[in-house]
Structures are given as C-alpha cells and as structure tokens.
Design an enzyme around this catalytic site. Sequence first.
Site, PDB file in Angstrom:
ATOM      1  N   GLY A  79      71.374  46.894  -2.455  1.00  0.00           N
ATOM      2  CA  GLY A  79      72.802  46.729  -2.272  1.00  0.00           C
ATOM      3  C   GLY A  79      72.860  45.212  -1.559  1.00  0.00           C
ATOM      4  O   GLY A  79      72.101  45.087  -0.828  1.00  0.00           O
ATOM      5  N   GLY A 102      76.259  44.083  -0.596  1.00  0.00           N
ATOM      6  CA  GLY A 102      77.797  43.738  -0.355  1.00  0.00           C
ATOM      7  C   GLY A 102      77.593  43.266   1.322  1.00  0.00           C
ATOM      8  O   GLY A 102      76.602  42.847   1.650  1.00  0.00           O
ATOM      9  N   SER A 124      97.486  43.974  -1.836  1.00  0.00           N
ATOM     10  CA  SER A 124      97.170  44.217  -0.518  1.00  0.00           C
ATOM     11  C   SER A 124      98.166  45.039   0.349  1.00  0.00           C
ATOM     12  O   SER A 124      99.406  44.788  -0.053  1.00  0.00           O
ATOM     13  CB  SER A 124      96.903  42.801  -0.072  1.00  0.00           C
ATOM     14  OG  SER A 124      96.809  43.139   1.508  1.00  0.00           O
ATOM     15  N   ARG A 170      97.485  54.964   5.703  1.00  0.00           N
ATOM     16  CA  ARG A 170      97.275  54.884   4.250  1.00  0.00           C
ATOM     17  C   ARG A 170      97.215  56.366   3.446  1.00  0.00           C
ATOM     18  O   ARG A 170      98.211  56.597   2.725  1.00  0.00           O
ATOM     19  CB  ARG A 170      96.032  54.573   3.837  1.00  0.00           C
ATOM     20  CG  ARG A 170      95.768  52.950   3.795  1.00  0.00           C
ATOM     21  CD  ARG A 170      94.421  52.442   3.562  1.00  0.00           C
ATOM     22  NE  ARG A 170      94.548  50.948   3.625  1.00  0.00           N
ATOM     23  CZ  ARG A 170      93.432  50.196   3.561  1.00  0.00           C
ATOM     24  NH1 ARG A 170      92.195  50.839   3.322  1.00  0.00           N
ATOM     25  NH2 ARG A 170      93.589  49.062   3.791  1.00  0.00           N
ATOM     26  N   HIS A 213      90.736  54.517  -3.586  1.00  0.00           N
ATOM     27  CA  HIS A 213      90.299  53.223  -2.945  1.00  0.00           C
ATOM     28  C   HIS A 213      88.981  53.269  -2.267  1.00  0.00           C
ATOM     29  O   HIS A 213      88.375  52.182  -2.143  1.00  0.00           O
ATOM     30  CB  HIS A 213      91.371  52.912  -2.119  1.00  0.00           C
ATOM     31  CG  HIS A 213      91.203  51.574  -1.462  1.00  0.00           C
ATOM     32  ND1 HIS A 213      91.158  50.315  -2.174  1.00  0.00           N
ATOM     33  CD2 HIS A 213      91.407  51.297  -0.213  1.00  0.00           C
ATOM     34  CE1 HIS A 213      90.867  49.387  -1.239  1.00  0.00           C
ATOM     35  NE2 HIS A 213      91.198  49.937   0.177  1.00  0.00           N
ATOM     36  N   LEU A 262      85.533  46.222   6.350  1.00  0.00           N
ATOM     37  CA  LEU A 262      84.762  45.060   6.483  1.00  0.00           C
ATOM     38  C   LEU A 262      84.143  45.190   7.592  1.00  0.00           C
ATOM     39  O   LEU A 262      83.063  44.818   7.772  1.00  0.00           O
ATOM     40  CB  LEU A 262      85.733  43.716   6.147  1.00  0.00           C
ATOM     41  CG  LEU A 262      86.556  43.713   4.856  1.00  0.00           C
ATOM     42  CD1 LEU A 262      87.370  42.475   4.831  1.00  0.00           C
ATOM     43  CD2 LEU A 262      85.479  43.863   3.778  1.00  0.00           C
TER      44      LEU A 262
END
Lengths: 259, 258, 652
Positions: free
Chosen positions: C41, C43, C285, C332, C403, C443
């Site tokens: 990976g 990312g 977003s 969320r 998500h 992130l």
Amino acid sequence: MNLLLQIWRSSLGKKYIMALSGAGLFLFVIGHLVGNLQFFLEPAAINRYGHFLKSTPEVLWPARLGLLALIGLHIVSALRLTAENKAARPEQYQAKVAPKDASLASRTMAMSGAIIASFIVYHLLHFTVQTPQVNFTGTDFDQLYEPNSGGADIYAMIVCGFSVWYVSLFYLISIGLLCTHLGHGVAAMFQSLGLRNHTWAPRIATGARVAAILIFLGYASIPVSVLLGRGKEYAKRIQSGVSPDKAGSAIKAAKGVEK
Amino acid sequence: MKVTLKVWRQKDRNSPGELKSYQSPELSPNMSFLEMLDVVNEHLANQGEDPIAFDHDCREGICGTCSLVIDGKPHGPHKGIATCQTYMRSFKDGDEIVVEPFRAKPFPLIKDLVVDRKAFDRIQHAGGFISVRTGAAPDANAIPVPKENADLAMDAAQCIGCGACVAACKNASAMLFVSAKVSHLGLMPQGQPERYRRVKAMVNQMDAEGFGSCTVTGSCEAVCPKEISIDFIARMNRDYLVAILKGDPKAVRGGGAG
Amino acid sequence: MATLKSNIPSGPLSEKWEHHKFSSKLINPANKRKYKVIVVGAGLAGSSASATLAELGYEVHNFVFHDSPRRAHSVAAQGGINAAKNYQNDGDSVHRLFYDTIKGGDYRAREANVHRLAEVSVNIIDQCAAQGVPFAREYGGLLDNRSFGGAQVSRTFYARGQTGQQLLLGAYSALCRMIGNGGVKSYTHSEMLDLVVVDGHAKGIVVRDLQTGEITRHAADAVVLATGGYGNVFNLSTYARGSNATAILRAYRRGACFGNPCYTQIHPTCIPVSGDYQSKLTLMSESLRNDGRIWVPKKKEDCRKNPADIAEGDRDYYLERMYSAFGNLAPRDIASRAAKYVCDEGRGVGETGLGVYLDFGDSIKRLGEDKVRERYGNLFAMYHEITNEDAYKTPMRIYPAVHYTMGGLWVDYNLMSNLPGLFVLGEANFSDHGANRLGASALMQGLSDGYFVLPSTIATYLATVKPGARPSADSAAFTAAEKEVRAGIAAMVGSKGTRTPASFHKELGRIMWEHCGMARNKAGLEKGIARIAALREEYGKNLRVPGQENGWNQSIEQAGRVGDFIELGDLMCRDALMREESCGGHFREEYQYTAADSEVQQGLVNPGDVKRRDDEFAFVAAWEYAGAGKAPVLNKEPLVYEEVKMSTRSYK
C-alpha cells in the site's frame, strides 16, 4: 563544449535555440521591412540604400552569414524537434478532431516554416542572385541601371518583379504564412525562454499578433502598390530607355561592383 | 437513451488493435461515462465476451487513474473534469462515440484502453521532491510563505498525473505535467535549495522517456482536468535555462571526518 | 485462542510515548540495511512508512495494485488534517485533541494510542510543510486553519478542498526520493494475494502482477500492511472502486485478528443514490457544513415541493434543533443518523425520498455568492456535474453514505498484529478512532502511523530477529502459499457459472446496507448472516469470470476481491450482532436513549441517541479465523481508561 552539447541534447535546449534564432530572424524581418518601405520614397532613396549595402561588403557579408546561421539553426533544431515529436506519437488517433483549442497557426508551424524556407530560396534567386529564369518578366534584373548613377536600379527591379501577378501572389501568400508563423512564433518565443507569466501572457499574445499584422501590411503594400501601378512609368523608362547590354557591363566593370 | 460505442480493442501490446462497434443497452443520462462502460461490460460478460479493459479508480476526479480519449478529446467533451466526472447527459440518444486509449510512445498500451503511465513516476523519482527526512522539519510556521505563492503553488500542485496533457498534445509532450511539478515545488521557499537541480533532473528524465517537446499549442491546458495553466511551462523553461547556464556544480573534494 | 498483548507502556498517559521511544531497542545503522521490510500500500500510511523506513536504512519493498503509488485513495480526502498546533490561540492543546478524539470515538478507542496520535499531530504538519505541501495561508504567510466536524476549535489545516491529495503527494514525493536513490524498490500493478507465515511470524507475501498475471513470492523480515479500509463491502460507498480488503482479509485468514469489524462510518454529506447502475457515491466535503444549513420540510406533504416554495417556518433545521451546541457541525455518526430518522419519518426530499437539504441560501445572503464560491466553488461545480443542479440557486441534496471503517486488523501499541512481524497502519488497523472517527483525523492517523510511529516501533520487533536470518522465498511456506493462490485463481477462471463478480458485489452491498448499515438489530443481523451465507454458497458455484488467467484481466481482480468482501461482510454482521450496545457508528436499535432515561431528562442527549453499555462492552472485539466454514472465535481486549472517565457523549 559540454554545455553546448547539453543544450543541443535537451528538448528545452533546442527550444531555446529555436527561440533565440527566431528572435534574430524576427528582428531581421523588421529591419528588412524598414529598408523596403523606402520604396514609397523617390526611386533614388531605395537605390541609395541598395548601393550602400552592396558597397560595404564588410558589413553585408557578416550580416548575410549571420542570417544564414540563424536560419540554419532555426531549421536544424526545428527538424530535430519535429522528428522527436513525431516519434513521441507513433500511433495516431482514429477520431478526426482538431487538437483541442490549438490555433491553426500553432499546429502548422512546421508546414508554414517549410513553405517560408522555399520562399526564401526563391526570393534570393529572384532579387539577390537575380537569376533571370525565375522572374518571368523576360528582363534580366542584373541589367537594370539607374540613369544618374549608373548603379543597379533596385526600384525598377522591384516594380518589374512584382508586376508579374503570380509572382506577387506567391509573395503575398508567403508573407502571409510568414506572418502567421510570426504571430504564433513570437509569442512562443517568450514562452520558450520563460519570459511570460499570467500578467504578460495576454499582452504578449496580442503584441505578437499585432506585430505580425503590421509586418504583413508593410510587406504586402509593396507588391500591391506595384500592381496598382506605382512606378510603372519609371520602370518602363529604365527598361527601355537605357541600352542595357554594353553600357551596363561597361559601368559595372568600371565601378568593380560585384554581384 | 442508447449509444453506439466504437472502442479500441487490443489484446496486448504486441497484438494488433482495431476499433470495434458496440451497441449499448438502455442507459440513463445520469450515469457517468464509466458507469456506462460498466453496464456495457456486464452485458459483454453475460454474453461470454471479454469485457473492455479501462482504467479507473476513485471516480471522483482526483486519483488520475481514468483516461480515455472520447471522440478525439482526452477526458471527454467538458472542460476541467476527468472522464469519471463526465455524464451521459453530455451525449444524445443515438450518438456514436469513439473511445480510444491515450496515445504516446512513453505510454505503452497494456490492453484495450489501458496504458502504462509509469514514465510519469520515473520523472518524479528523478527529482520531484524536497529532500527532507522525516523528523528533520522546523516548525511549520517558521518559514512564512506569501499567500500568492502558496496559492499559485497549489494551482500547479493540483495536477492529478492523469496524462491527458500528453494525450492531447500533437507532440505527445509532457511539459504541462513536468512544469506543474517543477513550479509547485519551485514556488515554495522550502523548494528553493534544490530548485535548479530539480528542474534539470526532471526535464532530462522527461526527454529520456521520449516525450515530445512543447510547441505552445495550448491543447494540454484545454484538456487538463485541473485546468493547469501553460504559464507554468514558461516558468519551467526559465528555471531550466538558468539551471543550464549555471552549469553543473563544482565537484566537492572528498575528505574523512577525523 | 490468540494472545492479545496491547503492550501499552506504563507511566502517566502524557509520558507514555516519549518513555516508550526511549526504552525501545535501537538497531545500529550497519544492521538496518540487512533487514528487508515489505510495505503493501502507498496511501498516506504506506508511502510515508516506506519513505521513512528507507531513510532510516532498511531495505524497503513497496507494493501497490495501482499503476502508481500516487493513486491511493487517501488522495480523495477533501477537508483537512487536524493538529494540536493551537496557532489560532483558541484554546487547543494536545490534551484537547486527545480528549475530543476519545470522546468522538465514543470511548471505544485505546487511550494511549489516541494520546500518541494527538502528540504526533504537531510533527506531521511540520513535516508536510517542509515537503512543500501548499497548505492554505493567511496574508502574513502563516498557516490558516478552519474548524471541522465535531470540533469547537479551529485546528484543521487544509489545502483547498484537496488536502488528502496534497498530503499524499507530499508522502509520495518522499517515497519518490527514496525510490530514486535506491532505498525503496517499488512494485506497481502488484496485488498482494496472500501473507506468508513462517513459524508463527509474518515473513512475506505472494503477489500477482496485474499486467502479466505472473505470481511471485517475496520474503522479508517484517511485513507492513497499509492497505486502507473495507467500506466497499457495501458496494456503494465513497471509496475508490479499487479499494479492497483482500490484503487484510487474507492476513486474517493466516491468523491475524480482526478488530471491531462492525465499526463503520457513514458520512452525512454525500450525493444521494440515483440508480441501480451507480458505482460510487460522491462525498461532498464536510467543510460544507460550516456554512450550509441542513433541513427537511416539517410536513411530509412539502417534500415534493420546490424548496424555494417552502416557507422558513415550515422548515425543520433538525441538527440545530436537536444539538444546539454543535448544530450543523455535530459529529458524523450523529448527523447521519439524524438524516436517517427524518427520512424514515417520510420527510426526506428528492426523487427517492432519501435525501435532506444542505442549504447555502443564508450564507450567500450573509457572505455574498463570491465568498461562497471562493470557499466551495470546486464542490459546487462537482455537485453540478453530477446532479445537473445549481447549488447557488437551490439547496444541495445530501444523504449519508459509507465512508470509512474504524475497524481493521488488531494491532498492539507498536502497531504490530498478534502475528509477530506483521504491522498494520492507517485505516487498515483498528486502533485510534474507536467507534467513530472525527473529521480530518484519518489523514492525521495515516501519517502519524507512517512517519512517526512505525519507524520507531518496528525496531522493537526487528531487534528480536537475527539479521540475515529471514527465510528464503523458496521455502516450503512460500511455495505452499503460492500454490494456494494459483489454485484459487484457476478455480475462479475455470468456474463456468452465470453471474459476474459485479452482480455478487451489488447483492452483497444491498444485504449489508439493509442489515448492517446505519441502524442494526438482532433479527436483521441474523437475517443478514443467513443471506450472506447463501450468497457465499452461490458465489462458490455460480461465478463467471471471463477472460484468461494470464495477462491483464480485471475480472479476476474483481472476483477475488468480491469473494473476500463476502467473507468480511459475514464477519461484520457477526461482530455487530455480538456487540449488544450502541456506540459511535454502531447503532443497535435495541440500545438507544428514550425519554425515560435520566440523561435525556437532564438534557445531555436526545431520545434515539446511542446508548453504550460500558460495563459489558468496553472491549475491543478481535476476531480470529477458525478455518473455512467455521464460525470465527471472539477474543477480547479490555479497554482500560486511566486518564479519561467514560461518560455519556453529549453534543447538545
């Protein structure tokens, strides 16, 4: 040497060569035009200019060689870049669509360049080397003399040369192509040398186009005015009035003017 | 709605390829172009045919994986978006749509519409970075960056590395891609120490990969899904010129530390 | 039973990480280059880890299934990255970020991990700025911040709406540098299909080259998985189409425990589903919630009306009404569930009735259209492209979509799984977000794991491995694994069924959304498990994979991934069934606050909010593979809170 080799080997390096040689040639095109526009003064003006150039070979020849070198560099790097560009897309697209948002001028630089190059060859034969076979007037331009000074009559030569309509037409087309070439090329030159940003980009693009149009109008004005009758009488006089053969060669021999 | 697709089919790099026609099943105008291909592929698979290979991943216009030249234009008819953001409502019922892969020598074909864009990575390996080890960074606010520079750098940094610029350019030039990378880092104060070394390394690698050169037609800018400006190419040209004129750095004489 | 040792260092919470780093073993530079580490990976976590490990001197081999490491789906994160820099002087601190994250995760994350994450967050921003990431700046040249879902301070750093892209390109540039100088060997178009375990230690992987179909074996001293989350189990999600769970699922089959598989995050602001052909849900977003107001009509009969014709008094700004302190910025899970409730009441908007309005009318009035355009122009353009609607004129329609997955392979404090030598980073592990992740924290976690945590903690394991002692890729375990992989592919290509992988995936997605989606209950989950079992059986019998084994064949990739999703879907349902409580993103209808609860009467929560059962479920569920066709075994790691008191999560 290594540096020059680096420049030659890199694609950007060749673009710099294109840009700088193009810039030199652009300046020449302007200078040449300024000289030519003396056609609109009395015949003696442009003749004097021509005599001046021919009588100072120490200026003329370096300039000619320099121009030749610029053209050479311009063409050689163009050929090399075109070959590399062709090699970069061996397989073409099947869908027939004009490249997105690219102007015709920008897409046909190689073609307009090639036609301009052939024009230059013709132009040199026509007016500089004065090969009689290519002027289609039956007159040897080499034999046109100004009555007062006895020197070559450039004014008459221009009138004579452009009075052939298809020669003028070819001239106009070529100048037109030159100007499309310049309209894109001058702006691209700023781009290639990195002398452009978002503030100047539109100004440079407009400036290049305006310059190209002015240059076209300037050059085109000469054959057009000839076809409209300018200098016809004068040229006739020169062509017929002077006994060409002996007088010409005698004066030439006396003055030692080389061709 | 229904459309007729003329799709480039090619088994692999060494086999010959050709455009083949496919009649789509019934489509919705709200489908994305790639969803339309999904539907066509399901249809083909159910008939026992080999589905059309095409590249895709995020399907929201940011990963840069999707490609396709649609009716002669990379990423389809609209400006500023990628193929995955192109919707069927941009086409009419009964349209014939020609779909081809990105074409460039440095992008060798893998299958059908999929090409290999590793050349871009190799250009990045050559110098597309700021040499800073993890942990060696000063406080993020220690070096102020003028907002204009940061914004302009961001304009360049948005590049998604899809290769549409190469596909659209009549010379298959990668200048827009490389210049975006060079400009992004060259505009940031953090990128100054390696600025000229970087541009030289990246441009030389770009040449080595066999991309064409820029003749300033502007096609790249017109198809770029992030609308990156060719002003960045001018910036790169300038940097490279300075780099070349500076010459190679003087060799450092070796010497042990005690 | 697997042994789960969390290896949380002793000492006060705020000193654990420093202390741990100091007490960890070091490996001398001459030995580092003798260790080979495989990273799968690229990312945020994978590329930052690969680059940093290579900088330290390890021999790193990086594998991605994409054509380039830069394509990983971290690239799509829009909003930003949190860091406790307190550049805004608004009262932020490491402790506050830690506390917000723990609370946001509904007290189901490991305290020590989260504190470390908050500590490291400040270094991440420094690192990224030094790499030239073009973060948003103020006119003075210093970094700008914005507030982001679930936080009352402005601690989010951003680069327009493309923060993930810019951070990924930063990490990718670091990776490129190390590839360029030989520190990392990069394998692209290379999909990991199995983990090789030798004497109980992870020692390598089996890989398929997607271009040629070639299968190869790779041995290493340690294997790092940074392969992202598994939200595509739901088929429709905001994930990239290629995002898959194959690497972590196959590691699970080799003995790595899977932690909290049922914790999935449903993001509240996505573009609603429009049809069966749909392959992807697009996220708008969360930053839109800073200026957009979410509402539905108060009356059902208004739902089909043009929103402009619905009077202000007839609109229900339900988040502002229900959660006055956070309003439209509620976390969320809460915002998503609230949208589900109002739609279940029949007040949803749009053709399907599954949508709510996100309205910028007030902001446009307050700030002017230009300002709104400047802030969100790209998002509005994206919305227009997809829906053909102009959000400057009419409110956006949004609906929740899958998500992120908070669950993942179980890891200890060192990010090592219960299989020694196997490390798991980023979304692929279960560790830092508990039962719900706050905005702009993914992130942060990916980069924290990759740049700062793993490079330090991997030495703890490698120091126990003799340099040069790794098994050869020709040893028995490797050849056996390769044989299994080959047999699996041959079976798929050979099966002459009638259903394509995509049709199985769609069906699985429907089952999961229905039974293991935003609201779950016992009966539904049991039914889900039964339906998945039937689907799995059919997959075994009736799969059709066109094309050949060798060469580029996307159907093979897809078929393998869907098979793994089916197995993971089953595991998620089992976990959700076992967890008889509600927490964060995991909502069991049986466990919710009602008007009778004292917390509701005190005004801490609303009826319908999640109700945890800390006495019984304050643990990490780590599921262990028991063999094909057998029910997985549940292991529990108790969650011990030393600093924070588990309390009712209130956003009112």
